[in-house]
Design a protein around this motif. Structure first.
Motif, PDB file in Angstrom:
ATOM      1  N   ASN A  91       0.839  -1.190   0.000  1.00 41.76           N
ATOM      2  CA  ASN A  91       0.000   0.000   0.000  1.00 41.76           C
ATOM      3  C   ASN A  91       0.881   1.249   0.000  1.00 41.76           C
ATOM      4  O   ASN A  91       2.108   1.149   0.107  1.00 41.76           O
ATOM      5  CB  ASN A  91      -0.969   0.002   1.200  1.00 41.76           C
ATOM      6  N   VAL A  92       0.222   2.391  -0.133  1.00 43.21           N
ATOM      7  CA  VAL A  92       0.899   3.686  -0.079  1.00 43.21           C
ATOM      8  C   VAL A  92       0.238   4.468   1.043  1.00 43.21           C
ATOM      9  O   VAL A  92      -0.999   4.606   1.057  1.00 43.21           O
ATOM     10  CB  VAL A  92       0.783   4.448  -1.413  1.00 43.21           C
ATOM     11  N   ILE A  93       1.061   4.966   1.999  1.00 45.59           N
ATOM     12  CA  ILE A  93       0.484   5.654   3.154  1.00 45.59           C
ATOM     13  C   ILE A  93       0.967   7.103   3.212  1.00 45.59           C
ATOM     14  O   ILE A  93       1.984   7.455   2.631  1.00 45.59           O
ATOM     15  CB  ILE A  93       0.792   4.902   4.459  1.00 45.59           C
ATOM     16  N   TYR A  94       0.201   7.904   3.937  1.00 48.21           N
ATOM     17  CA  TYR A  94       0.447   9.355   4.013  1.00 48.21           C
ATOM     18  C   TYR A  94       0.462   9.987   2.620  1.00 48.21           C
ATOM     19  O   TYR A  94       1.274  10.872   2.338  1.00 48.21           O
ATOM     20  CB  TYR A  94       1.725   9.667   4.795  1.00 48.21           C
ATOM     21  N   THR A  95      -0.480   9.549   1.786  1.00 49.98           N
ATOM     22  CA  THR A  95      -0.549  10.122   0.442  1.00 49.98           C
ATOM     23  C   THR A  95      -0.869  11.614   0.481  1.00 49.98           C
ATOM     24  O   THR A  95      -0.590  12.322  -0.480  1.00 49.98           O
ATOM     25  CB  THR A  95      -1.615   9.416  -0.412  1.00 49.98           C
ATOM     26  N   LYS A  96      -1.423  12.088   1.616  1.00 57.76           N
ATOM     27  CA  LYS A  96      -1.719  13.525   1.717  1.00 57.76           C
ATOM     28  C   LYS A  96      -0.439  14.358   1.603  1.00 57.76           C
ATOM     29  O   LYS A  96      -0.502  15.532   1.273  1.00 57.76           O
ATOM     30  CB  LYS A  96      -2.467  13.845   3.016  1.00 57.76           C
ATOM     31  N   ASP A  97       0.708  13.757   1.911  1.00 55.99           N
ATOM     32  CA  ASP A  97       1.978  14.482   1.859  1.00 55.99           C
ATOM     33  C   ASP A  97       2.806  14.160   0.614  1.00 55.99           C
ATOM     34  O   ASP A  97       3.915  14.686   0.459  1.00 55.99           O
ATOM     35  CB  ASP A  97       2.828  14.146   3.088  1.00 55.99           C
TER      36      ASP A  97
ATOM     37  N   PHE B 134       5.892   8.772  -8.021  1.00 56.52           N
ATOM     38  CA  PHE B 134       5.012   7.858  -8.745  1.00 56.52           C
ATOM     39  C   PHE B 134       4.826   6.579  -7.943  1.00 56.52           C
ATOM     40  O   PHE B 134       5.780   6.070  -7.345  1.00 56.52           O
ATOM     41  CB  PHE B 134       5.611   7.502 -10.111  1.00 56.52           C
ATOM     42  N   PHE B 135       3.582   6.065  -7.954  1.00 56.00           N
ATOM     43  CA  PHE B 135       3.281   4.829  -7.236  1.00 56.00           C
ATOM     44  C   PHE B 135       2.491   3.887  -8.121  1.00 56.00           C
ATOM     45  O   PHE B 135       1.739   4.331  -8.989  1.00 56.00           O
ATOM     46  CB  PHE B 135       2.478   5.139  -5.970  1.00 56.00           C
ATOM     47  N   ASP B 136       2.665   2.591  -7.882  1.00 52.61           N
ATOM     48  CA  ASP B 136       1.899   1.575  -8.590  1.00 52.61           C
ATOM     49  C   ASP B 136       0.408   1.886  -8.439  1.00 52.61           C
ATOM     50  O   ASP B 136      -0.116   1.894  -7.322  1.00 52.61           O
ATOM     51  CB  ASP B 136       2.238   0.211  -7.969  1.00 52.61           C
ATOM     52  N   PRO B 137      -0.284   2.160  -9.555  1.00 56.91           N
ATOM     53  CA  PRO B 137      -1.707   2.524  -9.455  1.00 56.91           C
ATOM     54  C   PRO B 137      -2.550   1.403  -8.849  1.00 56.91           C
ATOM     55  O   PRO B 137      -3.649   1.661  -8.348  1.00 56.91           O
ATOM     56  CB  PRO B 137      -2.128   2.775 -10.903  1.00 56.91           C
ATOM     57  N   ALA B 138      -2.064   0.167  -8.873  1.00 57.76           N
ATOM     58  CA  ALA B 138      -2.831  -0.954  -8.327  1.00 57.76           C
ATOM     59  C   ALA B 138      -2.799  -1.006  -6.797  1.00 57.76           C
ATOM     60  O   ALA B 138      -3.597  -1.719  -6.185  1.00 57.76           O
ATOM     61  CB  ALA B 138      -2.287  -2.268  -8.889  1.00 57.76           C
TER      62      ALA B 138
END
Ligand SMILES: [Zn+2]
Ligand SMILES: [Zn+2]
Length: 143
Positions: free
Chosen positions: A114-120, A126-130
């Motif tokens: 997963n990707v966390i703290y996306t607010k920052d 770039f992150f894996d869209p999946a």
């Protein structure tokens, strides 16, 4: 829950500090928080959460402590000689240690979930869209 066969090894850039890591991981994520950005000079860091007894260390990292966004102490452990970041601990999650995945001898041994703290997150990262994305902390698989 992500696991790996046997023990993973890792260490800092200069090799003064080495560690061994047992599975399974509570989580493996991409963290985009501002503190990770400032501590590493990168857009995000890739982190592996495990329980403290799963990490065994050779060497003595230096520590830098600051306040996390929940008000607890966040302690970043790094090599005094080369500056290599190794792991993070925190008073709000005091049974957990968060390893920097890039310090593994084989970073491909784990896969971000997963990707966390996306607010920052910076616009240029770039992150894996999946991957599932969370504006702040991730869920922890602690059963
Ligand atoms: Zn070092
Ligand atoms: Zn972070």
């Amino acid at each position: 829950m992500q696991d790996w066969p046997g023990i993973l090894t890792g260490g800092c850039l200069c090799g003064d500090i080495r560690y061994e890591l047992k599975g399974p991981a509570l989580f493996v994520g991409q963290c985009c928080c501002r503190d990770c950005q400032k501590a590493t000079g990168t857009g995000h860091t890739t982190i592996i959460g495990v329980l403290r007894p799963q990490l065994s260390l050779q060497g003595s990292p230096r520590m830098y402590s600051c306040k996390g966004d929940t008000g607890g102490d966040v302690v970043r452990h790094f090599c005094e000689r080369c500056g290599g970041r190794l792991y993070t601990t925190g008073s709000s999650i005091d049974d957990v240690v968060i390893i920097q995945a890039g310090s593994l001898d084989d970073p491909n041994a784990v896969t971000p979930e997963n990707v966390i703290y996306t607010k920052d997150a910076p616009k240029w990262d770039f992150f894996d869209p999946a991957l599932p994305k969370f504006p702040a902390m991730p869920p922890m698989n602690r059963d």
